[in-house]
Write a protein that holds these residues in place. Structure first.
Motif, short mmCIF file in Angstrom:
data_model
loop_
_atom_site.label_atom_id
_atom_site.label_comp_id
_atom_site.label_asym_id
_atom_site.label_seq_id
_atom_site.Cartn_x
_atom_site.Cartn_y
_atom_site.Cartn_z
N MET A 95 0.79 -1.19 0.20
CA MET A 95 0.00 0.25 0.11
C MET A 95 0.95 1.20 -0.01
O MET A 95 1.25 1.71 1.04
N ARG A 102 0.36 6.30 -3.58
CA ARG A 102 -0.65 6.38 -4.75
C ARG A 102 -1.77 5.56 -4.70
O ARG A 102 -2.75 5.98 -4.85
N LYS A 103 -1.70 4.51 -4.26
CA LYS A 103 -2.52 3.59 -3.98
C LYS A 103 -3.64 4.12 -2.73
O LYS A 103 -4.85 3.78 -2.77
N LYS A 104 -3.11 4.62 -1.77
CA LYS A 104 -3.92 5.31 -0.74
C LYS A 104 -4.87 6.40 -1.46
O LYS A 104 -6.02 6.54 -0.89
N GLY A 107 -5.63 6.78 -4.59
CA GLY A 107 -6.51 6.25 -5.39
C GLY A 107 -7.91 5.60 -4.52
O GLY A 107 -8.94 5.89 -5.15
N LEU A 108 -7.51 5.03 -3.35
CA LEU A 108 -8.47 4.42 -2.62
C LEU A 108 -9.52 5.62 -2.12
O LEU A 108 -10.83 5.55 -2.07
N THR A 150 -11.71 7.05 -5.10
CA THR A 150 -12.85 6.10 -5.31
C THR A 150 -13.72 6.24 -4.35
O THR A 150 -15.01 6.29 -4.62
N GLY A 170 -9.66 7.59 -9.40
CA GLY A 170 -9.32 6.41 -8.11
C GLY A 170 -9.03 5.06 -8.51
O GLY A 170 -7.85 4.88 -8.23
N VAL A 171 -9.95 4.45 -9.54
CA VAL A 171 -9.73 3.31 -9.84
C VAL A 171 -8.41 3.20 -10.47
O VAL A 171 -7.66 2.23 -10.45
N THR A 175 -5.54 3.49 -8.42
CA THR A 175 -5.23 2.30 -7.41
C THR A 175 -4.63 1.24 -8.28
O THR A 175 -3.52 0.60 -7.64
#
Length: 140
Positions: free
Chosen positions: A6, A9-11, A13-14, A17, A47-48, A51
Motif C-alpha cells: 500500500m 498512490r494507492k492510498k 486512489g482508494l 474512489t 481513483g480506480v 489504485t
C-alpha cells in the motif's frame, strides 16, 4: 507482477474512489443532480486508475469481454455530463455490473466472513442464491 503493498498512490486512489462513490450517492439522493454525479464519476474513475495503475486500467477496460460494459459506462458518463442524468446513471449502472461481474463471487465470500453480515449470508435462501450464481449445483 502485481504489487500488494500500500503505497501513497494507492492510498490516494482508494480515497478518490471512496469520494467518487460518496458524491455519486449524494447526486442520486439529491434527485440526480448533474454536477454531483459528474464529480462522482470523475473521482471514481480517477481513483480506480490510481489504485490499479494506468496500464492495468487500460488493459481491464479494453479487454474484449469488457467492451460492452466499457462502452455503456462511457456513454452513461457522457449522458450525465450532457444533462440526462437518469438515463446516464441507468447506463452507468449496467456498465458497472457488466465490468465488475467477475468480482461478485469474491465479494460474496468476503461478505460471508464479516461477523454480522456473515450470519445473514449463511441463511439457506441467500446462500443458495450465491451458490447458484457461482455455478454450483444446489438441491432445490
Amino acid at each position: 507482477m502485481v504489487s500488494f503493498e500500500m503505497n501513497d498512490r494507492k492510498k490516494i486512489g482508494l480515497g478518490l474512489t471512496g469520494f467518487g462513490i460518496f458524491f455519486s450517492f449524494l447526486g442520486i439522493i439529491f434527485f440526480f443532480d448533474k454536477g454531483l454525479l459528474a464529480m462522482g464519476n470523475i473521482l471514481f474513475f480517477s481513483g480506480v486508475t490510481l489504485t490499479i495503475g494506468l496500464k492495468s486500467s487500460m488493459q481491464f477496460f479494453m479487454k474484449r469481454q469488457n467492451f460492452k460494459g466499457t462502452i455503456s459506462f462511457g456513454v452513461g458518463f457522457l449522458l450525465v455530463v450532457v444533462g440526462w442524468p437518469i438515463l446516464g446513471m441507468i447506463l452507468e449502472a449496467y456498465g458497472f455490473i457488466v465490468l465488475f461481474s467477475g468480482f461478485w463471487p469474491t465479494l460474496a465470500v468476503f461478505l460471508q466472513k464479516i461477523p454480522i453480515l456473515g450470519w445473514l449470508f449463511q441463511q439457506p435462501y441467500i446462500r443458495s442464491f450465491f451458490d447458484r450464481y457461482r455455478g454450483r449445483r444446489v438441491p432445490v
